[in-house]
Design a protein around this motif. Structure first.
Motif, PDB file in Angstrom:
ATOM      1  N   SER A  18       0.824  -1.205   0.000  1.00  0.00           N
ATOM      2  CA  SER A  18       0.000   0.000   0.000  1.00  0.00           C
ATOM      3  C   SER A  18       0.858   1.254   0.000  1.00  0.00           C
ATOM      4  O   SER A  18       0.461   2.290  -0.532  1.00  0.00           O
ATOM      5  CB  SER A  18      -0.938   0.013   1.208  1.00  0.00           C
ATOM      6  N   MET A  22       0.021   1.953  -4.687  1.00  0.00           N
ATOM      7  CA  MET A  22      -1.016   1.179  -5.340  1.00  0.00           C
ATOM      8  C   MET A  22      -2.348   1.634  -4.759  1.00  0.00           C
ATOM      9  O   MET A  22      -2.420   2.010  -3.587  1.00  0.00           O
ATOM     10  CB  MET A  22      -0.792  -0.308  -5.068  1.00  0.00           C
ATOM     11  N   LYS A  23      -3.408   1.611  -5.555  1.00  0.00           N
ATOM     12  CA  LYS A  23      -4.708   2.058  -5.071  1.00  0.00           C
ATOM     13  C   LYS A  23      -5.191   1.130  -3.950  1.00  0.00           C
ATOM     14  O   LYS A  23      -5.052  -0.084  -4.032  1.00  0.00           O
ATOM     15  CB  LYS A  23      -5.734   2.043  -6.190  1.00  0.00           C
ATOM     16  N   GLU A  25      -8.233   0.390  -3.050  1.00  0.00           N
ATOM     17  CA  GLU A  25      -9.318  -0.504  -3.470  1.00  0.00           C
ATOM     18  C   GLU A  25      -8.769  -1.750  -4.159  1.00  0.00           C
ATOM     19  O   GLU A  25      -9.284  -2.846  -3.969  1.00  0.00           O
ATOM     20  CB  GLU A  25     -10.281   0.226  -4.419  1.00  0.00           C
ATOM     21  N   ASP A  26      -7.712  -1.579  -4.951  1.00  0.00           N
ATOM     22  CA  ASP A  26      -7.102  -2.723  -5.626  1.00  0.00           C
ATOM     23  C   ASP A  26      -6.437  -3.667  -4.631  1.00  0.00           C
ATOM     24  O   ASP A  26      -6.521  -4.884  -4.769  1.00  0.00           O
ATOM     25  CB  ASP A  26      -6.068  -2.251  -6.651  1.00  0.00           C
ATOM     26  N   ILE A  27      -5.802  -3.094  -3.621  1.00  0.00           N
ATOM     27  CA  ILE A  27      -5.154  -3.910  -2.591  1.00  0.00           C
ATOM     28  C   ILE A  27      -6.199  -4.702  -1.809  1.00  0.00           C
ATOM     29  O   ILE A  27      -6.033  -5.897  -1.562  1.00  0.00           O
ATOM     30  CB  ILE A  27      -4.329  -3.028  -1.643  1.00  0.00           C
ATOM     31  N   ARG A  29      -9.185  -5.621  -2.741  1.00  0.00           N
ATOM     32  CA  ARG A  29      -9.770  -6.645  -3.603  1.00  0.00           C
ATOM     33  C   ARG A  29      -8.791  -7.798  -3.825  1.00  0.00           C
ATOM     34  O   ARG A  29      -9.177  -8.970  -3.787  1.00  0.00           O
ATOM     35  CB  ARG A  29     -10.159  -6.017  -4.937  1.00  0.00           C
ATOM     36  N   LYS A  30      -7.518  -7.474  -4.051  1.00  0.00           N
ATOM     37  CA  LYS A  30      -6.504  -8.498  -4.327  1.00  0.00           C
ATOM     38  C   LYS A  30      -6.316  -9.441  -3.153  1.00  0.00           C
ATOM     39  O   LYS A  30      -6.192 -10.656  -3.326  1.00  0.00           O
ATOM     40  CB  LYS A  30      -5.173  -7.813  -4.666  1.00  0.00           C
TER      41      LYS A  30
END
Length: 56
Positions: A18, A22-23, A25-27, A29-30
């Motif tokens: 983070s 990196m966004k 929301e993407d973290i 979700r991943k």
């Protein structure tokens, strides 16, 4: 107490990811975590390295 699905070293890796711009929301979700979980981890493990966790 319930055992965590994620180890401390994995938590540190997520927090470092983070910090690498990196966004969020993407973290989330991943790794399948919520914003609240991330905030709890950051308050407990923020600023630590993997070697620091071993000392706990």
């Amino acid at each position: 107490m319930k055992k965590s699905r994620v180890s401390e070293s994995q938590i540190i890796a997520v927090l470092k990811e983070s910090d690498a711009s990196m966004k969020f929301e993407d973290i989330f979700r991943k790794h399948g975590i919520s914003n609240e979980t991330y905030n709890n981890w950051k308050s407990k493990y923020g600023g630590m390295e993997a070697s620091d966790v071993k000392q706990l």
